[in-house]
Design a protein around this motif. Structure first.
Motif, PDB file in Angstrom:
ATOM      1  N   MET A 170      11.130  -2.228  -4.269  1.00  0.00           N
ATOM      2  CA  MET A 170      10.117  -3.124  -3.735  1.00  0.00           C
ATOM      3  C   MET A 170       9.646  -2.632  -2.374  1.00  0.00           C
ATOM      4  SD  MET A 170      11.516  -6.910  -4.783  1.00  0.00           S
ATOM      5  CE  MET A 170      10.033  -7.661  -4.112  1.00  0.00           C
ATOM      6  N   ASN A 171       8.455  -3.065  -1.959  1.00  0.00           N
ATOM      7  CA  ASN A 171       7.894  -2.653  -0.691  1.00  0.00           C
ATOM      8  C   ASN A 171       8.670  -3.277   0.464  1.00  0.00           C
ATOM      9  OD1 ASN A 171       5.787  -2.318   1.495  1.00  0.00           O
ATOM     10  ND2 ASN A 171       4.766  -1.404  -0.257  1.00  0.00           N
ATOM     11  N   ARG A 227      -7.905  -3.545  -5.703  1.00  0.00           N
ATOM     12  CA  ARG A 227      -6.949  -3.279  -6.777  1.00  0.00           C
ATOM     13  C   ARG A 227      -7.573  -2.290  -7.744  1.00  0.00           C
ATOM     14  NH1 ARG A 227      -6.639  -8.326 -11.075  1.00  0.00           N
ATOM     15  NH2 ARG A 227      -8.850  -8.361 -11.618  1.00  0.00           N
ATOM     16  N   CYS A 228      -6.709  -1.529  -8.408  1.00  0.00           N
ATOM     17  CA  CYS A 228      -7.176  -0.558  -9.381  1.00  0.00           C
ATOM     18  C   CYS A 228      -6.014  -0.187 -10.296  1.00  0.00           C
ATOM     19  CB  CYS A 228      -7.737   0.696  -8.691  1.00  0.00           C
ATOM     20  SG  CYS A 228      -6.488   1.647  -7.791  1.00  0.00           S
ATOM     21  N   PRO A 229      -6.304   0.319 -11.492  1.00  0.00           N
ATOM     22  CA  PRO A 229      -5.220   0.799 -12.356  1.00  0.00           C
ATOM     23  C   PRO A 229      -4.667   2.107 -11.812  1.00  0.00           C
ATOM     24  CG  PRO A 229      -7.356   1.263 -13.346  1.00  0.00           C
ATOM     25  CD  PRO A 229      -7.635   0.468 -12.111  1.00  0.00           C
ATOM     26  N   GLU A 262      -1.242  -1.037   3.501  1.00  0.00           N
ATOM     27  CA  GLU A 262       0.004  -1.081   2.743  1.00  0.00           C
ATOM     28  C   GLU A 262      -0.337  -1.358   1.288  1.00  0.00           C
ATOM     29  OE1 GLU A 262       4.543  -2.392   3.573  1.00  0.00           O
ATOM     30  OE2 GLU A 262       2.997  -3.794   4.234  1.00  0.00           O
ATOM     31  N   ARG A 263       0.348  -0.669   0.390  1.00  0.00           N
ATOM     32  CA  ARG A 263       0.040  -0.811  -1.025  1.00  0.00           C
ATOM     33  C   ARG A 263       1.211  -1.441  -1.765  1.00  0.00           C
ATOM     34  NH1 ARG A 263       0.394   5.630  -2.396  1.00  0.00           N
ATOM     35  NH2 ARG A 263       2.611   5.692  -2.973  1.00  0.00           N
ATOM     36  N   VAL A 298      -4.046  -2.690  -2.648  1.00  0.00           N
ATOM     37  CA  VAL A 298      -3.998  -2.117  -1.303  1.00  0.00           C
ATOM     38  C   VAL A 298      -4.582  -3.110  -0.309  1.00  0.00           C
ATOM     39  CG1 VAL A 298      -4.698  -0.216   0.200  1.00  0.00           C
ATOM     40  CG2 VAL A 298      -4.184   0.222  -2.224  1.00  0.00           C
ATOM     41  N   PHE A 299      -3.791  -3.462   0.697  1.00  0.00           N
ATOM     42  CA  PHE A 299      -4.244  -4.304   1.805  1.00  0.00           C
ATOM     43  C   PHE A 299      -4.565  -3.389   2.988  1.00  0.00           C
ATOM     44  CE2 PHE A 299      -1.944  -7.131  -0.871  1.00  0.00           C
ATOM     45  CZ  PHE A 299      -2.414  -8.417  -0.634  1.00  0.00           C
TER      46      PHE A 299
END
Length: 244
Positions: A1-2, A173-175, A200-201, A183-184
């Motif tokens: 996890m991040n 967001r993307c696949p 941060e992703r 991504v923020f």
């Protein structure tokens, strides 16, 4: 996890009030009915933890392994009354290491399950089932069922002003290799001039309702109707008391 080292600075400023309203709608009623401890899995900065403490009169276990988010969580708890602080236990380790067995009547996992890869997610169900008493209830945000078709910009966060500075974030967001990558990108401006920017992703693993039902059943949890359309609910059947 991040580890949330970037997001922790901005999280409450840009998201706390929206998250609080959502948590009150989704979790407060279940917490008010709790007769055993409540488990907050991935407590973050403590927004849901505070809602659970306000709504219930039982102990609350806040699980938050990420140091940056746990620092914000403890700062939030420091501002609460001593009576509420006395009911919360902060666990700096993952649920699997917290030693909670048949402790909680209610488990909340807000903005957590989608962040777990399938192997970790299946292990999490087993850990939650172990922590719940027979008849205990689990509420969690449903992960995405499919990947986005392409890059997409979501609703921006902010801006919020602090003195002369303006804080905001864009969210895309993307696949990406079988997951949804979010991504923020955070920005701080002063009088229209950029001061700082950081990103941060987070990767989200999709899962269909049928897949979740199978995984939960394998852990001894049965899917039941959730109180909110954005949630999935599961409970540990009373019959499990004879097997565990």
């Amino acid at each position: 996890m991040n580890d949330y080292r970037v997001s922790a600075e901005f999280y409450d400023l840009l998201q706390a009030e929206t998250d609080r309203r959502l948590a009150e709608r989704r979790f407060a009623r279940a917490a008010a009915r709790a007769r055993r401890a409540v488990l907050d899995i991935g407590a973050g900065t403590g927004i849901v933890t505070e809602v659970l403490l306000n709504a219930s009169g039982v102990p609350v276990h806040a699980i938050e392994p990420a140091p940056a988010m746990r620092a914000a969580l403890l700062s939030r708890l420091a501002a609460l009354g001593a009576d509420r602080r006395a009911r919360v236990t902060v666990h700096a380790e993952p649920l699997a290491s917290a030693g909670l067995r048949q402790t909680a009547g209610l488990a909340i996992a807000s903005n957590v399950i989608a962040c777990l890869d399938p192997t970790t997610r299946r292990a999490a169900w087993r850990d939650i089932a172990t922590a719940l008493v027979p008849g205990g209830l689990l509420l969690f945000d449903s992960p995405p069922t499919v990947l986005p078709e392409g890059p997409e910009e979501l609703v921006p966060l902010g801006p919020v002003r602090v003195g002369p500075d303006q804080y905001s974030a864009t969210v895309t967001r993307c696949p990406h290799r079988g997951v949804e990558r979010v991504v923020f990108t955070y920005r701080v401006e002063r009088e229209g001039r950029p001061l700082r920017e950081a990103s941060e992703r987070f990767d989200l693993w999709p899962a269909t309702p049928e897949q979740l039902t199978r995984e939960l059943a394998a852990a001894g949890l049965s899917v039941v109707r959730a109180p909110d359309p954005g949630l999935t609910a599961a409970w540990r059947p009373l019959a499990d008391a004879t097997r565990r």
